[in-house]
Write a protein that holds these residues in place. Structure first.
Motif, PDB file in Angstrom:
ATOM      1  N   ILE A  38     -67.028  63.132  69.577  1.00 39.42           N
ATOM      2  CA  ILE A  38     -67.472  64.203  70.481  1.00 39.42           C
ATOM      3  C   ILE A  38     -67.229  65.563  69.839  1.00 39.42           C
ATOM      4  CG2 ILE A  38     -67.030  65.313  72.710  1.00 39.42           C
ATOM      5  CD1 ILE A  38     -66.548  62.373  73.769  1.00 39.42           C
ATOM      6  N   ALA A  39     -66.108  65.713  69.143  1.00 36.70           N
ATOM      7  CA  ALA A  39     -65.841  66.969  68.436  1.00 36.70           C
ATOM      8  C   ALA A  39     -66.895  67.214  67.360  1.00 36.70           C
ATOM      9  CB  ALA A  39     -64.449  66.950  67.819  1.00 36.70           C
ATOM     10  N   LEU A  40     -67.299  66.171  66.666  1.00 37.14           N
ATOM     11  CA  LEU A  40     -68.363  66.314  65.674  1.00 37.14           C
ATOM     12  C   LEU A  40     -69.661  66.758  66.353  1.00 37.14           C
ATOM     13  CD1 LEU A  40     -69.291  66.016  62.738  1.00 37.14           C
ATOM     14  CD2 LEU A  40     -69.800  63.604  63.241  1.00 37.14           C
ATOM     15  N   ASP A  41     -69.939  66.189  67.494  1.00 31.70           N
ATOM     16  CA  ASP A  41     -71.137  66.578  68.240  1.00 31.70           C
ATOM     17  C   ASP A  41     -71.084  68.050  68.647  1.00 31.70           C
ATOM     18  OD1 ASP A  41     -73.655  65.627  69.692  1.00 31.70           O
ATOM     19  OD2 ASP A  41     -72.529  66.598  71.300  1.00 31.70           O
ATOM     20  N   HIS A  42     -69.899  68.540  68.996  1.00 30.99           N
ATOM     21  CA  HIS A  42     -69.735  69.935  69.403  1.00 30.99           C
ATOM     22  C   HIS A  42     -69.765  70.908  68.226  1.00 30.99           C
ATOM     23  CE1 HIS A  42     -67.843  68.388  73.266  1.00 30.99           C
ATOM     24  NE2 HIS A  42     -68.783  69.203  73.673  1.00 30.99           N
ATOM     25  N   SER A  43     -69.664  70.380  67.011  1.00 32.62           N
ATOM     26  CA  SER A  43     -69.621  71.244  65.824  1.00 32.62           C
ATOM     27  C   SER A  43     -71.018  71.758  65.487  1.00 32.62           C
ATOM     28  CB  SER A  43     -69.045  70.472  64.631  1.00 32.62           C
ATOM     29  OG  SER A  43     -70.009  69.547  64.137  1.00 32.62           O
ATOM     30  N   ASP A  44     -71.089  72.564  64.451  1.00 30.33           N
ATOM     31  CA  ASP A  44     -72.364  73.111  63.994  1.00 30.33           C
ATOM     32  C   ASP A  44     -73.069  72.206  62.993  1.00 30.33           C
ATOM     33  OD1 ASP A  44     -72.100  75.402  65.543  1.00 30.33           O
ATOM     34  OD2 ASP A  44     -71.012  76.476  63.986  1.00 30.33           O
ATOM     35  N   VAL A  45     -72.582  71.004  62.824  1.00 31.08           N
ATOM     36  CA  VAL A  45     -73.171  70.055  61.883  1.00 31.08           C
ATOM     37  C   VAL A  45     -74.545  69.612  62.402  1.00 31.08           C
ATOM     38  CG1 VAL A  45     -72.902  67.712  60.954  1.00 31.08           C
ATOM     39  CG2 VAL A  45     -70.948  69.249  61.030  1.00 31.08           C
ATOM     40  N   ALA A  46     -75.523  69.554  61.508  1.00 28.87           N
ATOM     41  CA  ALA A  46     -76.852  69.059  61.858  1.00 28.87           C
ATOM     42  C   ALA A  46     -76.774  67.545  62.047  1.00 28.87           C
ATOM     43  CB  ALA A  46     -77.851  69.407  60.759  1.00 28.87           C
ATOM     44  N   LEU A  47     -77.330  67.076  63.154  1.00 27.74           N
ATOM     45  CA  LEU A  47     -77.237  65.661  63.506  1.00 27.74           C
ATOM     46  C   LEU A  47     -78.628  65.032  63.500  1.00 27.74           C
ATOM     47  CD1 LEU A  47     -74.741  66.216  66.424  1.00 27.74           C
ATOM     48  CD2 LEU A  47     -74.207  65.282  64.162  1.00 27.74           C
ATOM     49  N   PRO A  48     -78.739  63.785  63.056  1.00 29.79           N
ATOM     50  CA  PRO A  48     -80.051  63.147  62.934  1.00 29.79           C
ATOM     51  C   PRO A  48     -80.566  62.616  64.271  1.00 29.79           C
ATOM     52  CG  PRO A  48     -78.371  61.597  62.281  1.00 29.79           C
ATOM     53  CD  PRO A  48     -77.666  62.909  62.581  1.00 29.79           C
ATOM     54  N   ASP A  49     -81.859  62.316  64.289  1.00 33.38           N
ATOM     55  CA  ASP A  49     -82.421  61.605  65.438  1.00 33.38           C
ATOM     56  C   ASP A  49     -81.651  60.304  65.588  1.00 33.38           C
ATOM     57  OD1 ASP A  49     -84.339  63.564  65.825  1.00 33.38           O
ATOM     58  OD2 ASP A  49     -85.898  62.477  64.723  1.00 33.38           O
ATOM     59  N   GLY A  50     -81.375  59.934  66.789  1.00 35.65           N
ATOM     60  CA  GLY A  50     -80.621  58.722  67.049  1.00 35.65           C
ATOM     61  C   GLY A  50     -79.148  58.979  67.303  1.00 35.65           C
ATOM     62  N   TRP A  51     -78.661  60.153  66.911  1.00 36.34           N
ATOM     63  CA  TRP A  51     -77.255  60.489  67.131  1.00 36.34           C
ATOM     64  C   TRP A  51     -76.902  60.457  68.615  1.00 36.34           C
ATOM     65  CZ3 TRP A  51     -72.596  60.921  65.071  1.00 36.34           C
ATOM     66  CH2 TRP A  51     -71.614  61.607  65.785  1.00 36.34           C
ATOM     67  N   ALA A  52     -77.726  61.104  69.428  1.00 41.03           N
ATOM     68  CA  ALA A  52     -77.422  61.206  70.865  1.00 41.03           C
ATOM     69  C   ALA A  52     -77.312  59.827  71.497  1.00 41.03           C
ATOM     70  CB  ALA A  52     -78.483  62.043  71.564  1.00 41.03           C
ATOM     71  N   ASP A  53     -78.242  58.937  71.158  1.00 43.63           N
ATOM     72  CA  ASP A  53     -78.203  57.587  71.718  1.00 43.63           C
ATOM     73  C   ASP A  53     -76.962  56.833  71.258  1.00 43.63           C
ATOM     74  OD1 ASP A  53     -80.629  58.029  73.010  1.00 43.63           O
ATOM     75  OD2 ASP A  53     -81.809  57.070  71.430  1.00 43.63           O
ATOM     76  N   ALA A  54     -76.626  56.954  69.977  1.00 39.76           N
ATOM     77  CA  ALA A  54     -75.459  56.241  69.435  1.00 39.76           C
ATOM     78  C   ALA A  54     -74.162  56.746  70.051  1.00 39.76           C
ATOM     79  CB  ALA A  54     -75.415  56.384  67.909  1.00 39.76           C
ATOM     80  N   LEU A  55     -74.015  58.067  70.133  1.00 42.55           N
ATOM     81  CA  LEU A  55     -72.791  58.637  70.702  1.00 42.55           C
ATOM     82  C   LEU A  55     -72.664  58.294  72.179  1.00 42.55           C
ATOM     83  CD1 LEU A  55     -70.245  60.361  70.465  1.00 42.55           C
ATOM     84  CD2 LEU A  55     -71.666  62.370  70.928  1.00 42.55           C
ATOM     85  N   THR A  56     -73.744  58.447  72.907  1.00 42.58           N
ATOM     86  CA  THR A  56     -73.710  58.134  74.343  1.00 42.58           C
ATOM     87  C   THR A  56     -73.317  56.682  74.563  1.00 42.58           C
ATOM     88  OG1 THR A  56     -75.382  59.808  74.818  1.00 42.58           O
ATOM     89  CG2 THR A  56     -75.062  58.094  76.482  1.00 42.58           C
ATOM     90  N   ALA A  57     -73.966  55.773  73.863  1.00 47.58           N
ATOM     91  CA  ALA A  57     -73.666  54.346  74.031  1.00 47.58           C
ATOM     92  C   ALA A  57     -72.219  54.033  73.685  1.00 47.58           C
ATOM     93  CB  ALA A  57     -74.614  53.513  73.165  1.00 47.58           C
ATOM     94  N   ALA A  58     -71.713  54.621  72.608  1.00 50.19           N
ATOM     95  CA  ALA A  58     -70.337  54.342  72.185  1.00 50.19           C
ATOM     96  C   ALA A  58     -69.320  54.840  73.207  1.00 50.19           C
ATOM     97  CB  ALA A  58     -70.067  54.979  70.813  1.00 50.19           C
ATOM     98  N   VAL A  59     -69.511  56.052  73.709  1.00 58.88           N
ATOM     99  CA  VAL A  59     -68.547  56.616  74.665  1.00 58.88           C
ATOM    100  C   VAL A  59     -68.642  55.912  76.011  1.00 58.88           C
ATOM    101  CG1 VAL A  59     -67.794  58.696  75.875  1.00 58.88           C
ATOM    102  CG2 VAL A  59     -68.443  58.827  73.457  1.00 58.88           C
ATOM    103  N   VAL A  60     -69.851  55.633  76.469  1.00 55.03           N
ATOM    104  CA  VAL A  60     -70.013  54.920  77.746  1.00 55.03           C
ATOM    105  C   VAL A  60     -69.374  53.539  77.644  1.00 55.03           C
ATOM    106  CG1 VAL A  60     -71.697  53.852  79.312  1.00 55.03           C
ATOM    107  CG2 VAL A  60     -72.050  56.194  78.503  1.00 55.03           C
ATOM    108  N   ASP A  61     -69.653  52.833  76.560  1.00 51.87           N
ATOM    109  CA  ASP A  61     -69.073  51.503  76.378  1.00 51.87           C
ATOM    110  C   ASP A  61     -67.553  51.563  76.414  1.00 51.87           C
ATOM    111  OD1 ASP A  61     -69.396  48.609  75.636  1.00 51.87           O
ATOM    112  OD2 ASP A  61     -68.250  49.299  73.897  1.00 51.87           O
ATOM    113  N   TYR A  62     -66.988  52.540  75.724  1.00 54.25           N
ATOM    114  CA  TYR A  62     -65.531  52.667  75.716  1.00 54.25           C
ATOM    115  C   TYR A  62     -64.995  53.015  77.105  1.00 54.25           C
ATOM    116  CZ  TYR A  62     -60.838  54.182  75.010  1.00 54.25           C
ATOM    117  OH  TYR A  62     -59.480  54.301  75.135  1.00 54.25           O
ATOM    118  N   ALA A  63     -65.560  54.038  77.725  1.00 53.46           N
ATOM    119  CA  ALA A  63     -65.027  54.525  79.009  1.00 53.46           C
ATOM    120  C   ALA A  63     -65.170  53.501  80.129  1.00 53.46           C
ATOM    121  CB  ALA A  63     -65.723  55.827  79.405  1.00 53.46           C
TER     122      ALA A  63
END
Length: 122
Positions: free
Chosen positions: A46-71
């Motif tokens: 999540i911190a990486l997502d909040h950073s200024d790093v350019a993120l590829p297509d598919g990042w949002a889906d991967a991050l969302t799925a990972a955090v939802v699965d964990y939580a």
């Protein structure tokens, strides 16, 4: 989850300013494949997502799925997000100020997936 690999991928992304499609594929294959195992891993992503790093297509889906699965599925109690877990999610998703669109998306998906969610997350 390979925490050392996760830390290295994040350090490389912060140095280069970009997460490439290959980086995301590696994250999915070698880091996220078995799911997140602790809050620290979610916090790092999540911190990486909040950073200024350019993120590829598919990042949002991967991050969302990972955090939802964990939580919803890994934190105990399964399918329930209690007040303490909701407090952690709110803090990590809103780190650095106002929640981002991604943070709102993750919170929405957690609420949708869980059977019971503390009202503070809603």
């Amino acid at each position: 989850m390979n925490k050392e690999l996760l830390r290295q991928l994040i350090a490389d992304a912060l140095d280069s300013g970009v997460v490439t499609v290959k980086d995301l594929q590696r994250l999915r294959r070698e880091v996220m494949a078995d799911g997140l195992t602790c809050r620290e891993e979610a916090d790092l992503l999540i911190a990486l997502d909040h950073s200024d790093v350019a993120l590829p297509d598919g990042w949002a889906d991967a991050l969302t799925a990972a955090v939802v699965d964990y939580a919803v599925w890994t934190e105990r109690r399964t399918r329930m997000v209690d007040a303490e877990a909701a407090s952690w999610l709110i803090a990590t998703l809103s780190a650095g100020g106002c929640p981002t669109d991604m943070a709102r998306r993750i919170a929405f998906e957690v609420v949708k997936e869980a059977d019971s969610v503390d009202e503070s997350l809603i």
